[in-house]
Design a protein around this motif. Structure first.
Motif, PDB file in Angstrom:
ATOM      1  N   GLU A   2      -2.979  -6.133  -4.190  1.00 37.56           N
ATOM      2  CA  GLU A   2      -3.832  -7.201  -4.725  1.00 37.56           C
ATOM      3  C   GLU A   2      -4.687  -6.739  -5.891  1.00 37.56           C
ATOM      4  O   GLU A   2      -5.010  -7.521  -6.788  1.00 37.56           O
ATOM      5  CB  GLU A   2      -4.749  -7.753  -3.622  1.00 37.56           C
ATOM      6  N   THR A   3      -5.090  -5.462  -5.909  1.00 40.41           N
ATOM      7  CA  THR A   3      -6.048  -4.990  -6.913  1.00 40.41           C
ATOM      8  C   THR A   3      -5.506  -3.886  -7.811  1.00 40.41           C
ATOM      9  O   THR A   3      -6.158  -3.521  -8.791  1.00 40.41           O
ATOM     10  CB  THR A   3      -7.305  -4.455  -6.216  1.00 40.41           C
ATOM     11  N   ALA A   4      -4.334  -3.332  -7.486  1.00 44.54           N
ATOM     12  CA  ALA A   4      -3.751  -2.184  -8.198  1.00 44.54           C
ATOM     13  C   ALA A   4      -4.613  -0.935  -8.074  1.00 44.54           C
ATOM     14  O   ALA A   4      -4.423   0.041  -8.806  1.00 44.54           O
ATOM     15  CB  ALA A   4      -3.516  -2.504  -9.669  1.00 44.54           C
ATOM     16  N   GLU A   5      -5.547  -0.944  -7.144  1.00 46.05           N
ATOM     17  CA  GLU A   5      -6.387   0.228  -6.911  1.00 46.05           C
ATOM     18  C   GLU A   5      -5.556   1.334  -6.263  1.00 46.05           C
ATOM     19  O   GLU A   5      -4.815   1.097  -5.309  1.00 46.05           O
ATOM     20  CB  GLU A   5      -7.547  -0.147  -5.990  1.00 46.05           C
ATOM     21  N   PRO A   6      -5.637   2.565  -6.788  1.00 42.97           N
ATOM     22  CA  PRO A   6      -4.826   3.643  -6.195  1.00 42.97           C
ATOM     23  C   PRO A   6      -5.275   3.961  -4.770  1.00 42.97           C
ATOM     24  O   PRO A   6      -6.464   3.885  -4.449  1.00 42.97           O
ATOM     25  CB  PRO A   6      -5.080   4.831  -7.131  1.00 42.97           C
TER      26      PRO A   6
ATOM     27  N   THR B 189      -4.040  -1.436   3.631  1.00 47.36           N
ATOM     28  CA  THR B 189      -2.604  -1.645   3.481  1.00 47.36           C
ATOM     29  C   THR B 189      -2.245  -1.395   2.020  1.00 47.36           C
ATOM     30  O   THR B 189      -2.970  -1.808   1.112  1.00 47.36           O
ATOM     31  CB  THR B 189      -2.221  -3.074   3.884  1.00 47.36           C
ATOM     32  N   PHE B 190      -1.111  -0.719   1.801  1.00 51.17           N
ATOM     33  CA  PHE B 190      -0.768  -0.353   0.422  1.00 51.17           C
ATOM     34  C   PHE B 190       0.735  -0.354   0.222  1.00 51.17           C
ATOM     35  O   PHE B 190       1.522  -0.349   1.180  1.00 51.17           O
ATOM     36  CB  PHE B 190      -1.351   1.020   0.070  1.00 51.17           C
ATOM     37  N   THR B 191       1.121  -0.346  -1.056  1.00 53.30           N
ATOM     38  CA  THR B 191       2.515  -0.227  -1.470  1.00 53.30           C
ATOM     39  C   THR B 191       2.768   1.194  -1.934  1.00 53.30           C
ATOM     40  O   THR B 191       1.945   1.768  -2.664  1.00 53.30           O
ATOM     41  CB  THR B 191       2.818  -1.202  -2.612  1.00 53.30           C
ATOM     42  N   ALA B 192       3.888   1.773  -1.520  1.00 46.75           N
ATOM     43  CA  ALA B 192       4.190   3.159  -1.872  1.00 46.75           C
ATOM     44  C   ALA B 192       4.462   3.299  -3.359  1.00 46.75           C
ATOM     45  O   ALA B 192       4.976   2.395  -4.014  1.00 46.75           O
ATOM     46  CB  ALA B 192       5.387   3.660  -1.069  1.00 46.75           C
ATOM     47  N   ALA B 193       4.115   4.460  -3.908  1.00 51.01           N
ATOM     48  CA  ALA B 193       4.360   4.767  -5.311  1.00 51.01           C
ATOM     49  C   ALA B 193       5.860   4.950  -5.555  1.00 51.01           C
ATOM     50  O   ALA B 193       6.624   5.215  -4.632  1.00 51.01           O
ATOM     51  CB  ALA B 193       3.604   6.031  -5.701  1.00 51.01           C
ATOM     52  N   PRO B 194       6.296   4.837  -6.795  1.00 50.73           N
ATOM     53  CA  PRO B 194       7.717   5.081  -7.106  1.00 50.73           C
ATOM     54  C   PRO B 194       8.061   6.557  -6.959  1.00 50.73           C
ATOM     55  O   PRO B 194       7.177   7.419  -6.914  1.00 50.73           O
ATOM     56  CB  PRO B 194       7.831   4.630  -8.567  1.00 50.73           C
ATOM     57  N   ARG B 195       9.350   6.827  -6.902  1.00 49.78           N
ATOM     58  CA  ARG B 195       9.831   8.186  -6.729  1.00 49.78           C
ATOM     59  C   ARG B 195      10.723   8.611  -7.885  1.00 49.78           C
ATOM     60  O   ARG B 195      11.321   7.782  -8.572  1.00 49.78           O
ATOM     61  CB  ARG B 195      10.617   8.313  -5.419  1.00 49.78           C
TER      62      ARG B 195
END
Length: 587
Positions: A239-243, A462-468
């Protein structure tokens, strides 16, 4: 204690009024007795240092003249890393009446003389760097700094910079801080240095640093996990793009999730991000899931079938203290894997305590090896921190292992037994764990719930995983409704060889699993037919590996509902493939 060495500035840090006092000397000797290497770092000329420091042999390495001179007392090796000061410069300073002191590499004077010194350099057309140390100023050949000298000393001692704690007090210690993984200073240090310090110790000069070494440093009491400078970004809040960050050191991590929930992806994110920060990582890979990391720079992959191979692989850290070693045990039987992991963990712990690397140890399928009769706590070394345990069955980990976890990274988890286990374990976390049963079963693939016991930063999110860097691309078009030629179809057969059904697509295979008899499913699972077909026909390594694990659990009598497990696994794969195709059509 995560440190293997202390890099100590001399004046104002461990020395007061030119000398190392009795309190500081006792603290340094205690550090040596505890196994720490000592590196003395100073801007003083080498000759002047020998005059004032009577205990120079206490140090493993000496970085003098602001990095221009390296000395190793035990070997009697002295190295100049720049030419001596130009005679023309010395003559001109003398002619102008500027007081100075000459070293093997540098020229030192007082800060009040800076303007006249700069004018001298301009007159001579000479280029030299100027470094400050409180009231003193030093002229150095370009490229010489405390930081460069310390880096060379750290390499010569076979250490990783992440394992070195720098202690300084003045402006020229900024380079020293930049060369070391961790930093500390007394409360009377210059403001610029305090802004870069992980830890600020009460007291001044040698006495303050001495008490810090004897107390919180050797007592392993410093809050390593709370350092804001040592955070690892593993994803972001959608929602916020906060790391979303976790500590780089001083914690144990548990990644829990159902098969095909994304937990292996997140483990890969963690490994790749640690490598990016030059941490040494050892991956114990029982099922061959991490071979995909092999092309990444710095990663060494070993097919590991013996303790000798395991020990040989760990030698990679002697040559590169920022390496990643993947120990692939997938060709061994389950019993041999368990015995090798138990013995190998002892080697890893001894190496970590002696040398430092690997800083992180990643163990996949942890529930098989860390149950009641698994690797003992003494070999595992949970108190050393830096463990990442990956599992779909946290309830099978013994209580002492679960109690040592500091950071929980939770993927989709639907099984009631796992939810109950997590709820019980997380009762010590000041968060609403009663909602786990409502949140975890519905988490989409690639989304995770973070919970942590240490107080630095938000404890639950809750978060989305970073790319690999490494990823697995599924053959989406072949999944649910793609038709296969007859020779590549799956043939369901009874134990007597009788043909029961055929499947020309993954959708038909899913339907066949639901209608054939239990004896048919058991027959194929015992032979590994399901995983072999997925790998050969669809080239889907991830789904094939999960099917192979499921077959292995059935053959070890760990699974009681083979049909239900197959339907859950295949149904989820078909659903995600359909969602992905729909998303692609909308692009």
């Amino acid at each position: 204690m995560i440190w293997k060495a202390l890099a100590c500035d001399y004046d104002g840090t461990i020395a007061s009024n030119d000398r190392i006092g009795a309190e500081a000397l006792a603290a340094l000797r205690a550090a040596r007795a505890a196994g720490l290497r000592l590196i003395l770092v100073t801007g003083r000329t080498f000759f002047e240092l020998l005059r004032v420091c009577e205990t120079i042999d206490l140090f493993d390495a000496v970085v003098a003249e602001n990095g221009g001179v390296l000395y190793f007392p035990a070997r009697g090796v002295l190295r100049d890393h720049a030419p001596p000061p130009p005679p023309r410069l010395l003559a001109e300073l003398d002619a102008r009446g500027i007081p100075f002191q000459v070293g093997r590499v540098i020229v030192g004077t007082w800060r009040a003389e800076e303007a006249r010194v700069r004018d001298t350099l301009r007159t001579l057309g000479m280029r030299m760097a100027i470094a400050y140390n409180r009231a003193a100023v030093m002229l150095l050949p370009p490229g010489i700094s405390k930081g460069d000298g310390v880096r060379q000393a750290v390499r010569a001692l076979g250490l990783a910079h992440h394992d070195v704690l720098a202690l300084g007090d003045a402006e020229n210690d900024l380079d020293l801080f930049a060369a070391c993984g961790w930093t500390g200073c007394p409360v009377n240090a210059v403001p610029e240095l305090k802004d870069r310090a992980d830890f600020i110790f009460p007291g001044e000069n040698g006495s303050g640093v001495a008490r810090a070494i004897a107390g919180p440093i050797l007592g392993n009491l410093l809050p390593v996990a709370r350092s804001p400078r040592h955070r690892l970004a593993i994803g972001w809040v959608a929602e916020t793009a906060e790391p979303v960050e976790i500590p780089e050191r001083g914690v144990n991590v548990l990644i829990q999730g159902d098969p095909l929930s994304g937990k292996s992806w997140l483990a890969g994110v963690l490994i790749e991000r640690l490598l990016g920060r030059r941490y040494a990582v050892c991956v114990v890979d029982p099922e061959g899931d991490y071979q995909v990391l092999a092309p990444v720079p710095g990663v060494s992959w070993f097919e590991t079938r013996s303790l000798q191979t395991w020990d040989h692989a760990l030698e990679r850290f002697d040559h590169d203290p920022a390496a990643c070693v993947v120990l692939d045990l997938s060709t061994l039987e389950q019993e041999r894997k368990a015995a090798l992991i138990a013995a190998g963990f002892g080697l890893i712990r001894e190496r970590r305590r002696r040398a430092g690397p690997p800083h992180w140890l990643v163990l996949d399928e942890a529930h098989y090896w860390l149950g009641k009769d698994g690797v003992p706590d003494g070999a595992l070394g949970v108190e050393d921190k830096g463990l990442c345990l990956v599992t779909y069955c946290a309830s099978r980990l013994r209580p002492s292992v679960l109690a040592a976890v500091d950071v929980f990274l939770l993927a989709r988890t639907a099984a009631a037994a796992q939810l109950d286990c997590l709820r019980e374990v997380l009762a010590r976390v000041p968060a609403d764990t009663a909602d786990l049963a409502a949140v975890l079963p519905g988490l989409p693939m690639g989304e995770f719930l973070l919970l942590r016991t240490e107080p630095a930063g938000p404890r639950t999110r809750t978060f989305t995983a970073a790319p690999r860097m490494t990823s697995h691309v599924r053959h989406l078009g072949k999944y649910a409704d793609g038709r296969l030629p007859e020779a590549r179809r799956f043939f369901f057969r009874a134990p007597d060889g009788r043909l029961v059904a055929t499947a020309g697509s993954l959708g038909e295979f899913f339907q066949g699993v639901g209608i054939v008899g239990d004896d048919v499913l058991a027959f194929h699972a015992a032979r590994g037919d399901f995983s072999r077909w997925l790998l050969e026909v669809f080239a889907d390594r991830e789904l094939g590996r999960y099917l192979a694990k499921l077959e292995g659990r059935w053959n070890r009598r760990e699974l009681h509902d083979l049909r239900g497990a197959l339907e859950r696994l295949l149904g989820g794969a078909i659903k995600r493939a359909g969602e992905a195709r729909h998303a692609l059509r909308g692009v």
